[in-house]
Design a protein around this motif. Structure first.
Motif, PDB file in Angstrom:
ATOM      1  N   GLY A  34    -100.444 -33.298  48.627  1.00 19.43           N
ATOM      2  CA  GLY A  34     -99.472 -33.546  49.603  1.00 19.43           C
ATOM      3  C   GLY A  34     -98.055 -32.906  49.195  1.00 19.43           C
ATOM      4  O   GLY A  34     -97.638 -33.199  48.157  1.00 19.43           O
ATOM      5  N   GLU A  35     -97.648 -32.222  49.917  1.00 20.57           N
ATOM      6  CA  GLU A  35     -96.391 -31.676  49.857  1.00 20.57           C
ATOM      7  C   GLU A  35     -95.269 -31.943  50.981  1.00 20.57           C
ATOM      8  O   GLU A  35     -95.808 -32.364  52.193  1.00 20.57           O
ATOM      9  N   ASN A  36     -94.069 -32.121  50.847  1.00 23.60           N
ATOM     10  CA  ASN A  36     -93.035 -32.658  52.082  1.00 23.60           C
ATOM     11  C   ASN A  36     -91.984 -31.418  52.670  1.00 23.60           C
ATOM     12  O   ASN A  36     -91.192 -31.592  53.457  1.00 23.60           O
ATOM     13  N   ARG A  37     -92.104 -30.233  51.566  1.00 21.66           N
ATOM     14  CA  ARG A  37     -91.096 -29.101  51.926  1.00 21.66           C
ATOM     15  C   ARG A  37     -91.644 -28.138  51.610  1.00 21.66           C
ATOM     16  O   ARG A  37     -92.300 -27.766  50.784  1.00 21.66           O
ATOM     17  N   VAL A  38     -91.582 -27.238  52.850  1.00 21.44           N
ATOM     18  CA  VAL A  38     -92.400 -25.932  52.922  1.00 21.44           C
ATOM     19  C   VAL A  38     -91.868 -24.960  51.701  1.00 21.44           C
ATOM     20  O   VAL A  38     -92.948 -24.349  51.295  1.00 21.44           O
ATOM     21  N   GLN A  39     -90.683 -24.978  51.432  1.00 27.29           N
ATOM     22  CA  GLN A  39     -90.339 -24.029  50.348  1.00 27.29           C
ATOM     23  C   GLN A  39     -90.958 -24.272  49.038  1.00 27.29           C
ATOM     24  O   GLN A  39     -91.388 -23.216  48.416  1.00 27.29           O
ATOM     25  N   GLU A  40     -90.755 -25.713  48.798  1.00 30.51           N
ATOM     26  CA  GLU A  40     -91.265 -25.971  47.523  1.00 30.51           C
ATOM     27  C   GLU A  40     -92.799 -25.878  47.251  1.00 30.51           C
ATOM     28  O   GLU A  40     -93.281 -25.447  46.426  1.00 30.51           O
ATOM     29  N   ALA A  41     -93.613 -26.122  48.530  1.00 30.79           N
ATOM     30  CA  ALA A  41     -94.824 -25.902  48.419  1.00 30.79           C
ATOM     31  C   ALA A  41     -95.401 -24.482  48.192  1.00 30.79           C
ATOM     32  O   ALA A  41     -96.210 -23.985  47.452  1.00 30.79           O
ATOM     33  N   HIS A  90    -101.762 -30.635  52.211  1.00 29.47           N
ATOM     34  CA  HIS A  90    -101.228 -31.648  53.672  1.00 29.47           C
ATOM     35  C   HIS A  90     -99.919 -31.391  53.493  1.00 29.47           C
ATOM     36  O   HIS A  90     -99.264 -31.974  52.331  1.00 29.47           O
ATOM     37  N   LEU A  91     -99.192 -31.290  54.430  1.00 29.86           N
ATOM     38  CA  LEU A  91     -97.656 -31.354  54.550  1.00 29.86           C
ATOM     39  C   LEU A  91     -97.516 -32.481  55.303  1.00 29.86           C
ATOM     40  O   LEU A  91     -97.799 -32.771  56.168  1.00 29.86           O
ATOM     41  N   ILE A  92     -96.718 -33.405  54.684  1.00 29.36           N
ATOM     42  CA  ILE A  92     -96.167 -34.809  54.955  1.00 29.36           C
ATOM     43  C   ILE A  92     -94.983 -34.925  55.243  1.00 29.36           C
ATOM     44  O   ILE A  92     -94.128 -34.589  54.540  1.00 29.36           O
ATOM     45  N   GLY A  93     -94.630 -35.798  56.260  1.00 28.16           N
ATOM     46  CA  GLY A  93     -93.022 -36.061  56.501  1.00 28.16           C
ATOM     47  C   GLY A  93     -92.450 -35.212  57.542  1.00 28.16           C
ATOM     48  O   GLY A  93     -93.180 -34.146  58.068  1.00 28.16           O
ATOM     49  N   GLN A  94     -91.207 -35.052  57.755  1.00 27.89           N
ATOM     50  CA  GLN A  94     -90.471 -34.683  58.690  1.00 27.89           C
ATOM     51  C   GLN A  94     -90.567 -33.090  58.442  1.00 27.89           C
ATOM     52  O   GLN A  94     -90.150 -32.625  57.486  1.00 27.89           O
ATOM     53  N   LEU A  95     -90.878 -32.359  59.601  1.00 25.90           N
ATOM     54  CA  LEU A  95     -90.762 -30.897  59.528  1.00 25.90           C
ATOM     55  C   LEU A  95     -89.942 -30.252  60.506  1.00 25.90           C
ATOM     56  O   LEU A  95     -89.958 -30.758  61.665  1.00 25.90           O
ATOM     57  N   GLN A  96     -89.133 -29.320  60.222  1.00 25.62           N
ATOM     58  CA  GLN A  96     -88.396 -28.654  60.937  1.00 25.62           C
ATOM     59  C   GLN A  96     -89.173 -27.728  61.845  1.00 25.62           C
ATOM     60  O   GLN A  96     -90.027 -27.145  61.337  1.00 25.62           O
ATOM     61  N   SER A  97     -88.610 -27.674  62.918  1.00 25.57           N
ATOM     62  CA  SER A  97     -89.415 -26.724  63.840  1.00 25.57           C
ATOM     63  C   SER A  97     -89.274 -25.309  63.593  1.00 25.57           C
ATOM     64  O   SER A  97     -90.254 -24.363  63.882  1.00 25.57           O
ATOM     65  N   ASN A  98     -88.062 -25.031  62.880  1.00 22.25           N
ATOM     66  CA  ASN A  98     -88.118 -23.636  62.346  1.00 22.25           C
ATOM     67  C   ASN A  98     -88.945 -23.435  61.104  1.00 22.25           C
ATOM     68  O   ASN A  98     -88.898 -22.146  60.839  1.00 22.25           O
ATOM     69  N   LYS A  99     -89.514 -24.391  60.734  1.00 22.54           N
ATOM     70  CA  LYS A  99     -90.559 -24.012  59.562  1.00 22.54           C
ATOM     71  C   LYS A  99     -91.928 -24.055  60.085  1.00 22.54           C
ATOM     72  O   LYS A  99     -92.881 -24.290  59.194  1.00 22.54           O
ATOM     73  N   LEU A 154     -99.304 -22.092  55.661  1.00 27.30           N
ATOM     74  CA  LEU A 154     -99.581 -22.664  54.292  1.00 27.30           C
ATOM     75  C   LEU A 154    -100.444 -23.937  54.318  1.00 27.30           C
ATOM     76  O   LEU A 154    -101.411 -23.934  53.584  1.00 27.30           O
ATOM     77  N   ALA A 155    -100.347 -24.772  55.177  1.00 28.79           N
ATOM     78  CA  ALA A 155    -101.022 -26.110  55.260  1.00 28.79           C
ATOM     79  C   ALA A 155    -102.355 -25.973  55.896  1.00 28.79           C
ATOM     80  O   ALA A 155    -102.613 -25.283  56.743  1.00 28.79           O
ATOM     81  N   ASP A 156    -103.291 -27.045  55.603  1.00 30.40           N
ATOM     82  CA  ASP A 156    -104.555 -27.303  56.197  1.00 30.40           C
ATOM     83  C   ASP A 156    -104.389 -28.434  57.128  1.00 30.40           C
ATOM     84  O   ASP A 156    -105.132 -28.653  58.027  1.00 30.40           O
ATOM     85  N   ASP A 157    -103.441 -29.539  56.663  1.00 29.73           N
ATOM     86  CA  ASP A 157    -103.290 -30.599  57.473  1.00 29.73           C
ATOM     87  C   ASP A 157    -101.870 -30.798  57.694  1.00 29.73           C
ATOM     88  O   ASP A 157    -101.221 -30.502  56.585  1.00 29.73           O
ATOM     89  N   ILE A 158    -101.280 -31.203  58.552  1.00 32.63           N
ATOM     90  CA  ILE A 158     -99.822 -31.473  58.913  1.00 32.63           C
ATOM     91  C   ILE A 158     -99.749 -32.766  59.431  1.00 32.63           C
ATOM     92  O   ILE A 158    -100.156 -33.203  60.524  1.00 32.63           O
ATOM     93  N   HIS A 159     -99.251 -33.674  58.736  1.00 34.17           N
ATOM     94  CA  HIS A 159     -99.044 -35.194  58.938  1.00 34.17           C
ATOM     95  C   HIS A 159     -97.636 -35.435  59.525  1.00 34.17           C
ATOM     96  O   HIS A 159     -96.844 -36.124  58.861  1.00 34.17           O
ATOM     97  N   ALA A 160     -97.087 -34.525  60.237  1.00 34.63           N
ATOM     98  CA  ALA A 160     -95.767 -34.543  60.615  1.00 34.63           C
ATOM     99  C   ALA A 160     -95.390 -34.300  62.089  1.00 34.63           C
ATOM    100  O   ALA A 160     -93.978 -34.232  62.295  1.00 34.63           O
TER     101      ALA A 160
END
Length: 225
Positions: free
Chosen positions: A54-61, A78-87, A94-100
């Protein structure tokens, strides 16, 4: 303790909690929350056979996982936590699952990105289960409408996700999320972190998000571990 030993210990605790609840431990996905941790801290878990992270920042991931996936192409992110619409486009790529998923604008952005890319990661709707103004997540009262919108947009809804309030017993919040999932006809429950994942498993978690118990204390501020 080595990474593979910590992993085995966590899996053992999940199995014990599942047994108490008369569940199959195989129905619980352990997400190793690797946010803020470098690739060299992640690779020992990959080498030990673990595949859900799990990661929560697209750029870091992107910075870590584009290279890691060349060596471990079956890893699931898995992307976890708040996700900006522009991302949204980057998240879908990138993600297989989006928990956001927590608001209408993000539903629209994700649907557009999925249609454009022909890729449809599983989505969990994040619920602000403790009704805390400082946290992200859909308000409980707004959940039916947001789920209806997500389904109309053809987002693949896998379940619900929550972060219960800190410093209080998590069980009532997990039980409430499980009830909401039953009421709305969704199966997945992304809930439970390093301090409370056994409780979450006993209440029905299908995905638990473990960070510090696997990697040690975070190297930077963040959420959802």
């Amino acid at each position: 303790m080595q990474a593979d030993d910590r992993l085995a210990a966590i899996r053992g605790r999940i199995a014990h909690a599942a047994k108490l609840a008369r569940r199959d431990a195989a129905d619980v996905t352990l997400i190793a929350v690797s946010k803020t941790h470098p690739a060299e801290a992640i690779e020992p878990l990959l080498a030990a056979g673990h595949r859900d992270f799990g990661e929560n920042r697209v750029q870091e991931a992107e910075a870590k996982w584009l290279a890691l996936r060349e060596r471990y192409p079956d890893a699931r992110l898995h992307l976890i936590g708040q996700l900006q619409s522009n991302k949204a486009a980057e998240a879908v790529a990138l993600a297989d699952d989006i928990h956001a998923v927590d608001r209408s604008s993000l539903v629209t952005a994700l649907a557009k990105a999925m249609d454009a890319q022909g890729r449809r990661p599983a989505c969990f709707v994040q619920v602000n289960i403790g009704e805390e103004p400082q946290k992200g997540g859909c308000a409980i009262a707004d959940l039916p409408a947001l789920l209806a919108e997500a389904r109309t947009a053809d987002l693949p809804i896998a379940g619900l996700m929550c972060l219960p309030p800190a410093g209080v017993e998590a069980a009532p919040y997990f039980a409430l999320l499980a009830k909401l999932a039953r009421d709305e006809g969704v199966a997945g429950l992304s809930m439970g972190m390093s301090d409370d994942f056994e409780t979450a498993v006993m209440i029905g978690a299908t995905h638990v998000r473990i960070g510090s118990a696997l990697f040690g204390e975070r190297q930077a501020a963040g959420t959802a571990a």
